[in-house]
Write a protein that holds these residues in place. Sequence first.
Motif, PDB file in Angstrom:
ATOM      1  N   GLU A   1      -3.672   2.253 -13.993  1.00  0.00           N
ATOM      2  CA  GLU A   1      -4.547   2.871 -12.993  1.00  0.00           C
ATOM      3  C   GLU A   1      -3.799   3.087 -11.676  1.00  0.00           C
ATOM      4  O   GLU A   1      -3.941   4.128 -11.037  1.00  0.00           O
ATOM      5  CB  GLU A   1      -5.794   2.005 -12.750  1.00  0.00           C
ATOM      6  CG  GLU A   1      -6.789   1.982 -13.898  1.00  0.00           C
ATOM      7  CD  GLU A   1      -6.324   1.177 -15.096  1.00  0.00           C
ATOM      8  OE1 GLU A   1      -5.393   0.342 -14.922  1.00  0.00           O
ATOM      9  OE2 GLU A   1      -6.848   1.385 -16.200  1.00  0.00           O
ATOM     10  N   TYR A   2      -2.981   2.094 -11.300  1.00  0.00           N
ATOM     11  CA  TYR A   2      -2.213   2.231 -10.055  1.00  0.00           C
ATOM     12  C   TYR A   2      -1.121   3.288 -10.209  1.00  0.00           C
ATOM     13  O   TYR A   2      -0.860   4.077  -9.296  1.00  0.00           O
ATOM     14  CB  TYR A   2      -1.607   0.885  -9.663  1.00  0.00           C
ATOM     15  CG  TYR A   2      -1.020   0.878  -8.271  1.00  0.00           C
ATOM     16  CD1 TYR A   2      -1.674   1.484  -7.201  1.00  0.00           C
ATOM     17  CD2 TYR A   2       0.217   0.282  -8.018  1.00  0.00           C
ATOM     18  CE1 TYR A   2      -1.139   1.491  -5.925  1.00  0.00           C
ATOM     19  CE2 TYR A   2       0.769   0.277  -6.738  1.00  0.00           C
ATOM     20  CZ  TYR A   2       0.086   0.892  -5.703  1.00  0.00           C
ATOM     21  OH  TYR A   2       0.619   0.910  -4.442  1.00  0.00           O
TER      22      TYR A   2
ATOM     23  N   ASN B   1       6.925   5.710 -12.470  1.00  0.00           N
ATOM     24  CA  ASN B   1       5.589   5.539 -13.054  1.00  0.00           C
ATOM     25  C   ASN B   1       5.567   4.368 -14.032  1.00  0.00           C
ATOM     26  O   ASN B   1       4.613   3.579 -14.054  1.00  0.00           O
ATOM     27  CB  ASN B   1       5.158   6.821 -13.776  1.00  0.00           C
ATOM     28  CG  ASN B   1       4.754   7.921 -12.810  1.00  0.00           C
ATOM     29  OD1 ASN B   1       4.218   7.655 -11.731  1.00  0.00           O
ATOM     30  ND2 ASN B   1       4.996   9.163 -13.166  1.00  0.00           N
TER      31      ASN B   1
ATOM     32  N   GLU C   1      -6.891  18.722  -7.676  1.00  0.00           N
ATOM     33  CA  GLU C   1      -7.926  18.521  -8.694  1.00  0.00           C
ATOM     34  C   GLU C   1      -8.386  19.832  -9.319  1.00  0.00           C
ATOM     35  O   GLU C   1      -8.742  19.884 -10.490  1.00  0.00           O
ATOM     36  CB  GLU C   1      -9.135  17.803  -8.074  1.00  0.00           C
ATOM     37  CG  GLU C   1      -8.845  16.370  -7.646  1.00  0.00           C
ATOM     38  CD  GLU C   1     -10.076  15.699  -7.082  1.00  0.00           C
ATOM     39  OE1 GLU C   1     -11.144  16.350  -7.075  1.00  0.00           O
ATOM     40  OE2 GLU C   1      -9.979  14.527  -6.664  1.00  0.00           O
TER      41      GLU C   1
ATOM     42  N   TYR D   1      -1.287   5.819 -12.140  1.00  0.00           N
ATOM     43  CA  TYR D   1      -1.997   7.104 -12.134  1.00  0.00           C
ATOM     44  C   TYR D   1      -2.299   7.532 -10.700  1.00  0.00           C
ATOM     45  O   TYR D   1      -2.186   8.706 -10.346  1.00  0.00           O
ATOM     46  CB  TYR D   1      -3.307   6.973 -12.921  1.00  0.00           C
ATOM     47  CG  TYR D   1      -4.081   8.272 -13.049  1.00  0.00           C
ATOM     48  CD1 TYR D   1      -3.855   9.135 -14.109  1.00  0.00           C
ATOM     49  CD2 TYR D   1      -5.058   8.618 -12.102  1.00  0.00           C
ATOM     50  CE1 TYR D   1      -4.564  10.329 -14.229  1.00  0.00           C
ATOM     51  CE2 TYR D   1      -5.761   9.802 -12.207  1.00  0.00           C
ATOM     52  CZ  TYR D   1      -5.514  10.648 -13.271  1.00  0.00           C
ATOM     53  OH  TYR D   1      -6.220  11.843 -13.383  1.00  0.00           O
ATOM     54  N   HIS D   2      -2.656   6.561  -9.873  1.00  0.00           N
ATOM     55  CA  HIS D   2      -2.953   6.840  -8.464  1.00  0.00           C
ATOM     56  C   HIS D   2      -1.690   7.279  -7.706  1.00  0.00           C
ATOM     57  O   HIS D   2      -1.711   8.251  -6.949  1.00  0.00           O
ATOM     58  CB  HIS D   2      -3.550   5.598  -7.805  1.00  0.00           C
ATOM     59  CG  HIS D   2      -3.659   5.699  -6.315  1.00  0.00           C
ATOM     60  ND1 HIS D   2      -4.565   6.535  -5.682  1.00  0.00           N
ATOM     61  CD2 HIS D   2      -2.950   5.075  -5.311  1.00  0.00           C
ATOM     62  CE1 HIS D   2      -4.427   6.426  -4.375  1.00  0.00           C
ATOM     63  NE2 HIS D   2      -3.452   5.557  -4.128  1.00  0.00           N
ATOM     64  N   VAL D   3      -0.574   6.572  -7.938  1.00  0.00           N
ATOM     65  CA  VAL D   3       0.683   6.896  -7.255  1.00  0.00           C
ATOM     66  C   VAL D   3       1.222   8.238  -7.759  1.00  0.00           C
ATOM     67  O   VAL D   3       1.643   9.092  -6.980  1.00  0.00           O
ATOM     68  CB  VAL D   3       1.718   5.775  -7.469  1.00  0.00           C
ATOM     69  CG1 VAL D   3       3.075   6.194  -6.918  1.00  0.00           C
ATOM     70  CG2 VAL D   3       1.243   4.492  -6.796  1.00  0.00           C
ATOM     71  N   ASN D   4       1.252   8.402  -9.088  1.00  0.00           N
ATOM     72  CA  ASN D   4       1.586   9.695  -9.702  1.00  0.00           C
ATOM     73  C   ASN D   4       2.948  10.221  -9.231  1.00  0.00           C
ATOM     74  O   ASN D   4       3.056  11.319  -8.667  1.00  0.00           O
ATOM     75  CB  ASN D   4       0.487  10.711  -9.378  1.00  0.00           C
ATOM     76  CG  ASN D   4       0.641  12.014 -10.160  1.00  0.00           C
ATOM     77  OD1 ASN D   4       1.197  12.026 -11.261  1.00  0.00           O
ATOM     78  ND2 ASN D   4       0.160  13.106  -9.601  1.00  0.00           N
TER      79      ASN D   4
ATOM     80  N   GLU E   1       0.812  -1.214   0.000  1.00  0.00           N
ATOM     81  CA  GLU E   1       0.000   0.000   0.000  1.00  0.00           C
ATOM     82  C   GLU E   1       0.851   1.273   0.000  1.00  0.00           C
ATOM     83  O   GLU E   1       0.315   2.374  -0.166  1.00  0.00           O
ATOM     84  CB  GLU E   1      -0.923   0.010   1.225  1.00  0.00           C
ATOM     85  CG  GLU E   1      -1.988  -1.078   1.186  1.00  0.00           C
ATOM     86  CD  GLU E   1      -2.762  -1.176   2.486  1.00  0.00           C
ATOM     87  OE1 GLU E   1      -2.318  -0.537   3.478  1.00  0.00           O
ATOM     88  OE2 GLU E   1      -3.798  -1.881   2.520  1.00  0.00           O
TER      89      GLU E   1
END
Length: 256
Positions: A194-195, A184, A210, A197-200, A67
Amino acid sequence: MIQLLLFNLLLIILIVLILAITKKTIKTEKGKNILLLVVALSTILCHYSSLLYHGLLDNSAMKFLDENPNLLLPIYPCNLVMWSCLILGLLKSKDSKVGSFLIDYIFWFGIISSLVGMIVNIDYFNNPTLLDYDVTKGIVAHAIMLLNVLILPVFGFVEIKFEKNLFHIICSIILMYVVGLYCNLAIEVIGSYEYAYHVNSMFIIHSPFEQVTFLKYPMIALIALGCYFIIFTICDMVKFPSSKRWYNRLLKSKKD
């Protein structure tokens, strides 16, 4: 929020006391090198102590590692600063080209990274309590890293030279971008887009806010470069007389 501010105030007071004692007691190059290495290792041990904590508490160390990808890869600037502190601590010669670059990178980027991790700690805002080990550990780890950063000027390692400082900042910005791209890509290949993108990593894929979608790494880098340009100019003006400031040296070289 008051709890976080008071805790950070206590940590900053401790840092100031340690720096004062350090300045009076450590004079030799060997002593300086040992302390830098000890503090760098302390930051890393504190950062990874969550694995031991969760392993002993509920045997969930692997779940916690999954995580928190910043325990595996230098996802954020503070992770890169942390490992740079270790490399600098291991260097025998701090005045080498590598040492000079690391000192500028650690000092100029480390101050911001450390203070943001202490004062604007996302984990604390998501779970506003110091009773959570991971939250408190994260703040303390950034405080130890701030101590590592501030030891550099105390030991006289930080040098104000406009051209050199600015060149190192530009190299640092490029380095962080390359590291971010690698992180990345690695996360996307091992996990999924997707992961990633989440970690970025390094905020390359999208803005951390945002409401401000354009504020991705290239824009952040340009803003940082502009800020450092101003800071280095001010430092140059404070340190040198008018004739020796970078812009007058530049004009003189053009005339010659």
